[in-house]
Design a protein around this motif. Structure first.
Motif: not given
Length: 206
Positions: A59-62, A103-114, A116-128
């Motif tokens: 989830r994002d900040a909103l 089925r890993s995915c990131i929303a278009g609205f989130a990709r445009s402001g990311d 650093q790839g933080t969301i992808w990184g967070a999902l990867t860290c969450g998986m581990i």
């Protein structure tokens, strides 16, 4: 933070799951143009969204669902074992201590402001993190071959299980991902991911 939704708490998170399935439809059907026969009414789910499937939801900040990942016990039907077994030169890895990521995915609205790839990184860290909490041996996946090279940047040595298969112009491989605390630390550092990322009450999930 990332919500972990599994059989122990799914009944309390239906609205979040509905938002996640809508996100998957937006990404895989509307953006990527995948032909997914079971997708309907603006939601994407399939035969592998079973009763024991676990979801990591970012989830994002909103509070909006901005990314997600699916984790399936490999003793259940899953993508590598039941759709792409030809990606394994030997037997498909199956064990209660092995889950598959898909089925890993990131929303278009989130990709445009990311950038650093933080969301992808967070999902990867969450998986581990999830795998370490569950004492899993490894995670398997069907992924683009280029992602294997990206993992090496984080000193994460993924094992390619068999030949390369071209799907819709993209080279994909089956991989086994070791549960590597050192790789977790590197991904956290490279993607500026807080430690830890999972939001769950794990006593009920054990």
């Amino acid at each position: 933070m990332i919500d972990v939704i599994g059989p122990w708490n799914r009944a309390h998170h239906q609205a979040t799951l509905d938002a996640m399935f809508r996100l998957r439809h937006q990404v895989f059907v509307e953006e990527l143009g995948w032909h997914l026969p079971l997708a309907r009414d603006g939601m994407e789910s399939d035969q592998f969204d079973g009763p024991r499937t676990v979801y990591l939801v970012y989830r994002d900040a909103l509070g909006r669902v901005a990314g997600s990942m699916r984790l399936i016990p490999t003793t259940d039907p899953h993508v590598l074992g039941d759709v792409f077994p030809q990606l394994c030169s030997g037997p498909v890895p199956r064990s209660p201590a092995i889950y598959e990521s898909s089925r890993s995915c990131i929303a278009g609205f989130a990709r445009s402001g990311d950038a650093q790839g933080t969301i992808w990184g967070a999902l990867t860290c969450g998986m581990i993190e999830f795998a370490m909490l569950r004492d899993l041996d490894c995670i398997t996946a069907v992924m683009e071959r280029r992602m294997v090279a990206m993992a090496k940047v984080a000193n994460w040595e993924l094992e390619v299980l068999g030949p390369v298969l071209e799907i819709a112009g993209t080279d994909v491989v089956g991989v086994r991902m070791p549960i590597d605390p050192a790789a977790l630390d590197t991904v956290r550092r490279q993607r500026r991911v807080p430690d830890p990322v999972l939001q769950l009450r794990f006593a009920a999930a054990a």
